[in-house]
Design a protein around this motif. Sequence first.
Motif, PDB file in Angstrom:
ATOM      1  N   LYS A  31      -8.173 -16.415  21.987  1.00 39.31           N
ATOM      2  CA  LYS A  31      -9.230 -16.792  21.047  1.00 39.31           C
ATOM      3  C   LYS A  31     -10.019 -15.590  20.541  1.00 39.31           C
ATOM      4  CE  LYS A  31     -12.566 -17.855  24.751  1.00 39.31           C
ATOM      5  NZ  LYS A  31     -13.468 -16.727  24.476  1.00 39.31           N
ATOM      6  N   ASP A  32      -9.896 -14.450  21.223  1.00 37.63           N
ATOM      7  CA  ASP A  32     -10.631 -13.252  20.802  1.00 37.63           C
ATOM      8  C   ASP A  32      -9.835 -12.380  19.842  1.00 37.63           C
ATOM      9  OD1 ASP A  32     -12.843 -13.877  22.433  1.00 37.63           O
ATOM     10  OD2 ASP A  32     -11.831 -13.015  24.179  1.00 37.63           O
ATOM     11  N   LEU A  33      -8.596 -12.794  19.552  1.00 42.06           N
ATOM     12  CA  LEU A  33      -7.729 -11.980  18.699  1.00 42.06           C
ATOM     13  C   LEU A  33      -7.628 -12.616  17.316  1.00 42.06           C
ATOM     14  CD1 LEU A  33      -6.022  -9.395  19.219  1.00 42.06           C
ATOM     15  CD2 LEU A  33      -4.039 -10.890  19.453  1.00 42.06           C
ATOM     16  N   ASN A  34      -7.982 -11.855  16.292  1.00 43.26           N
ATOM     17  CA  ASN A  34      -7.918 -12.330  14.912  1.00 43.26           C
ATOM     18  C   ASN A  34      -6.883 -11.527  14.133  1.00 43.26           C
ATOM     19  OD1 ASN A  34     -10.075 -14.292  15.044  1.00 43.26           O
ATOM     20  ND2 ASN A  34     -11.463 -12.536  15.219  1.00 43.26           N
ATOM     21  N   ILE A  35      -6.223 -12.208  13.206  1.00 42.13           N
ATOM     22  CA  ILE A  35      -5.196 -11.556  12.392  1.00 42.13           C
ATOM     23  C   ILE A  35      -5.469 -11.862  10.923  1.00 42.13           C
ATOM     24  CG2 ILE A  35      -2.724 -11.341  11.929  1.00 42.13           C
ATOM     25  CD1 ILE A  35      -2.292 -12.457  14.816  1.00 42.13           C
ATOM     26  N   HIS A  36      -5.612 -10.815  10.123  1.00 34.44           N
ATOM     27  CA  HIS A  36      -5.778 -10.956   8.680  1.00 34.44           C
ATOM     28  C   HIS A  36      -4.524 -10.453   7.979  1.00 34.44           C
ATOM     29  CE1 HIS A  36     -10.016 -10.986   9.989  1.00 34.44           C
ATOM     30  NE2 HIS A  36     -10.301 -11.577   8.839  1.00 34.44           N
ATOM     31  N   HIS A  37      -4.070 -11.172   6.990  1.00 28.33           N
ATOM     32  CA  HIS A  37      -3.007 -10.716   6.109  1.00 28.33           C
ATOM     33  C   HIS A  37      -3.578 -10.619   4.708  1.00 28.33           C
ATOM     34  CE1 HIS A  37       0.573 -10.847   8.714  1.00 28.33           C
ATOM     35  NE2 HIS A  37      -0.070 -11.816   9.342  1.00 28.33           N
ATOM     36  N   ALA A  38      -3.406  -9.477   4.065  1.00 28.49           N
ATOM     37  CA  ALA A  38      -3.979  -9.292   2.735  1.00 28.49           C
ATOM     38  C   ALA A  38      -3.027  -8.520   1.833  1.00 28.49           C
ATOM     39  CB  ALA A  38      -5.308  -8.551   2.829  1.00 28.49           C
ATOM     40  N   TYR A  39      -3.004  -8.916   0.573  1.00 25.44           N
ATOM     41  CA  TYR A  39      -2.373  -8.105  -0.464  1.00 25.44           C
ATOM     42  C   TYR A  39      -3.497  -7.334  -1.147  1.00 25.44           C
ATOM     43  CZ  TYR A  39       2.050 -10.682  -0.030  1.00 25.44           C
ATOM     44  OH  TYR A  39       3.224 -11.216   0.424  1.00 25.44           O
ATOM     45  N   ILE A  40      -3.476  -6.025  -0.999  1.00 24.88           N
ATOM     46  CA  ILE A  40      -4.557  -5.176  -1.491  1.00 24.88           C
ATOM     47  C   ILE A  40      -4.018  -4.259  -2.584  1.00 24.88           C
ATOM     48  CG2 ILE A  40      -6.266  -3.426  -0.870  1.00 24.88           C
ATOM     49  CD1 ILE A  40      -6.180  -4.512   1.990  1.00 24.88           C
ATOM     50  N   ARG A  41      -4.764  -4.198  -3.685  1.00 25.57           N
ATOM     51  CA  ARG A  41      -4.351  -3.277  -4.746  1.00 25.57           C
ATOM     52  C   ARG A  41      -4.320  -1.854  -4.203  1.00 25.57           C
ATOM     53  NH1 ARG A  41      -3.998  -5.178  -9.894  1.00 25.57           N
ATOM     54  NH2 ARG A  41      -4.949  -7.228 -10.302  1.00 25.57           N
ATOM     55  N   ILE A  42      -3.255  -1.163  -4.509  1.00 27.07           N
ATOM     56  CA  ILE A  42      -3.095   0.200  -4.002  1.00 27.07           C
ATOM     57  C   ILE A  42      -4.253   1.090  -4.439  1.00 27.07           C
ATOM     58  CG2 ILE A  42      -1.716   2.289  -4.448  1.00 27.07           C
ATOM     59  CD1 ILE A  42       0.755   0.616  -3.817  1.00 27.07           C
ATOM     60  N   LYS A  43      -4.773   0.854  -5.620  1.00 29.67           N
ATOM     61  CA  LYS A  43      -5.893   1.678  -6.097  1.00 29.67           C
ATOM     62  C   LYS A  43      -7.156   1.461  -5.261  1.00 29.67           C
ATOM     63  CE  LYS A  43      -7.710  -1.503  -9.652  1.00 29.67           C
ATOM     64  NZ  LYS A  43      -9.080  -1.528  -9.099  1.00 29.67           N
ATOM     65  N   ASP A  44      -7.219   0.324  -4.512  1.00 32.08           N
ATOM     66  CA  ASP A  44      -8.414   0.010  -3.737  1.00 32.08           C
ATOM     67  C   ASP A  44      -8.287   0.330  -2.244  1.00 32.08           C
ATOM     68  OD1 ASP A  44      -9.793  -1.008  -5.954  1.00 32.08           O
ATOM     69  OD2 ASP A  44      -8.870  -2.982  -5.725  1.00 32.08           O
ATOM     70  N   PHE A  45      -7.067   0.637  -1.803  1.00 32.45           N
ATOM     71  CA  PHE A  45      -6.888   0.875  -0.371  1.00 32.45           C
ATOM     72  C   PHE A  45      -7.167   2.343  -0.041  1.00 32.45           C
ATOM     73  CE2 PHE A  45      -4.558   1.392   3.647  1.00 32.45           C
ATOM     74  CZ  PHE A  45      -5.073   0.304   4.352  1.00 32.45           C
ATOM     75  N   PRO A  46      -7.899   2.635   1.061  1.00 34.68           N
ATOM     76  CA  PRO A  46      -8.275   4.019   1.403  1.00 34.68           C
ATOM     77  C   PRO A  46      -7.137   4.800   2.061  1.00 34.68           C
ATOM     78  CG  PRO A  46      -9.140   2.534   3.065  1.00 34.68           C
ATOM     79  CD  PRO A  46      -8.508   1.658   2.010  1.00 34.68           C
ATOM     80  N   ASN A  47      -6.072   5.024   1.310  1.00 41.41           N
ATOM     81  CA  ASN A  47      -4.902   5.717   1.868  1.00 41.41           C
ATOM     82  C   ASN A  47      -5.253   7.113   2.355  1.00 41.41           C
ATOM     83  OD1 ASN A  47      -3.671   3.965  -0.680  1.00 41.41           O
ATOM     84  ND2 ASN A  47      -2.508   3.791   1.214  1.00 41.41           N
ATOM     85  N   GLY A  48      -4.779   7.443   3.550  1.00 41.94           N
ATOM     86  CA  GLY A  48      -5.017   8.753   4.130  1.00 41.94           C
ATOM     87  C   GLY A  48      -6.341   8.883   4.853  1.00 41.94           C
ATOM     88  N   LYS A  49      -7.150   7.827   4.840  1.00 41.14           N
ATOM     89  CA  LYS A  49      -8.486   7.913   5.445  1.00 41.14           C
ATOM     90  C   LYS A  49      -8.591   7.164   6.770  1.00 41.14           C
ATOM     91  CE  LYS A  49     -10.748   8.513   0.956  1.00 41.14           C
ATOM     92  NZ  LYS A  49     -11.739   8.008  -0.008  1.00 41.14           N
ATOM     93  N   ILE A  50      -7.620   6.303   7.048  1.00 43.36           N
ATOM     94  CA  ILE A  50      -7.613   5.580   8.320  1.00 43.36           C
ATOM     95  C   ILE A  50      -6.781   6.385   9.313  1.00 43.36           C
ATOM     96  CG2 ILE A  50      -6.931   3.446   9.484  1.00 43.36           C
ATOM     97  CD1 ILE A  50      -7.363   1.957   6.877  1.00 43.36           C
ATOM     98  N   PRO A  51      -7.305   6.655  10.496  1.00 44.47           N
ATOM     99  CA  PRO A  51      -6.568   7.506  11.461  1.00 44.47           C
ATOM    100  C   PRO A  51      -5.262   6.860  11.912  1.00 44.47           C
ATOM    101  CG  PRO A  51      -8.453   6.447  12.523  1.00 44.47           C
ATOM    102  CD  PRO A  51      -8.595   6.173  11.051  1.00 44.47           C
ATOM    103  N   ASP A  52      -4.293   7.702  12.305  1.00 46.91           N
ATOM    104  CA  ASP A  52      -3.005   7.184  12.764  1.00 46.91           C
ATOM    105  C   ASP A  52      -2.676   7.644  14.179  1.00 46.91           C
ATOM    106  OD1 ASP A  52      -2.376   9.852  12.364  1.00 46.91           O
ATOM    107  OD2 ASP A  52      -0.411   9.441  11.506  1.00 46.91           O
ATOM    108  N   ASP A  53      -3.699   8.033  14.956  1.00 45.09           N
ATOM    109  CA  ASP A  53      -3.450   8.553  16.307  1.00 45.09           C
ATOM    110  C   ASP A  53      -2.825   7.523  17.234  1.00 45.09           C
ATOM    111  OD1 ASP A  53      -5.387  11.329  16.660  1.00 45.09           O
ATOM    112  OD2 ASP A  53      -5.777   9.992  14.991  1.00 45.09           O
ATOM    113  N   VAL A  54      -3.061   6.227  16.983  1.00 48.35           N
ATOM    114  CA  VAL A  54      -2.459   5.206  17.842  1.00 48.35           C
ATOM    115  C   VAL A  54      -0.983   5.025  17.533  1.00 48.35           C
ATOM    116  CG1 VAL A  54      -4.608   3.935  18.153  1.00 48.35           C
ATOM    117  CG2 VAL A  54      -3.092   3.318  16.267  1.00 48.35           C
TER     118      VAL A  54
END
Length: 416
Positions: A31-54
């Motif tokens: 019950k504590d786990l949530n899942i979102h699915h989204a189609y996001i315009r590429i122009k609006d997504f912060p590419n390169g700004k979200i870390p990928d260390d995991v």
Amino acid sequence: MATANGSAFPREYRISVSKDHIRTLRDPHNKDLNIHHAYIRIKDFPNGKIPDDVNPRSHEKPSGGVAEGIKTSLEGTPKWFHVLNRGILVIAEKAWYNNRTEKLHITISSDDEGGLADGATTDRVIRNVKRDVSSADFESLAKHEIPEHLRDAFVHVEIISGGIGDMLVPLTRARNTSNKVQEFALENLGGGFDWLKELIEESKFRGKIKFRENDPQPVDVRTVLALLTLFHPKWNQQTKEPVISYTSKGSILGYYQDEEWRTGFEVLEPVVVDILELYEYAHSNFYKVYKEYRGSMDKGSKLGQRKEVRYSEKPTRLPLTGLQTKQFISDGWLYPLLGAFRMLLDFPKSARGSVKWITEPKNFFDEHGWEFVGDICEQSEALGSNANATGKSRPLWNNLRTKMELHRMKILASKA
């Protein structure tokens, strides 16, 4: 439009998403786990700004067929991209959608607990495509400044947030299957190399060991593990030779992951740097002791003229120490040699002690290395001047260890 609260953690991203293009699901078992699915315009997504260390792979410089395929798909069929591409998976502490503002909020608590768990190659390729359009922050561009194919393209983004718990490593393992993720990268993600990473980063070899697949460092951690395996105390207990360090480097991680063997690797912590340094020192100075060996036999053959050795007029700089050599020596010669040096270690009798050398190993190599090199070269000749066959020769490993045991007894006797 996407915004984030700067570089500090926790970090929140706010991304524009149409309410028609996002769905929220609750995990049926957690019950504590949530899942979102989204189609996001590429122009609006912060590419390169979200870390990928995991993510077990490094993606800062995406290249190869997969990266090229992503770029071709984005530029050639932008309206299909969100269907053709496998998408991006983000692990977050929290995620929620505001229907009034039509903003998706993603909060990442730290770069080792959240970020891009899958699809980071897609993310970095899109970032690079955006950079080719403009050096300005892409989200600041006016509509007419954005190429049509980037205005029309969407990317599928899945966000898993909340009670991830122990699921992080198996989740990343399961999702990263398009190009098989190397097991050593997953071991690193699980924290299995933390003690070794900390040791290396505080040593002269900082920044030279690769712990993640695709990282740019010159030496793979599996090479480090293979070298440490040569010195593992369990070989003494089993009275066996660590030939597998040479013959099956790919299986070494299995030893490291075995609880019965892990402690023996960690016991070597005080001498890890010495072992890595000795490996390249023996390589760089092999020609000196070889010359001494040939001189003891009144023979003048040069090392570089041997079939098993690759010679170059221009010196090669070895990746860890920077020592130079004109003679490339195969691991088929170096590994049996180094394996014998295990006999120069004094392992602790109790948990309170620490492993130490009974004599300085590089000095020993300078003084006595010719004896061992002689055995290696003669065995290689007997095997058709084949360095690979030499590295697999158990009699050679045994002979070298026995010879070193005799030296060990003499050294200890001189200290008595």
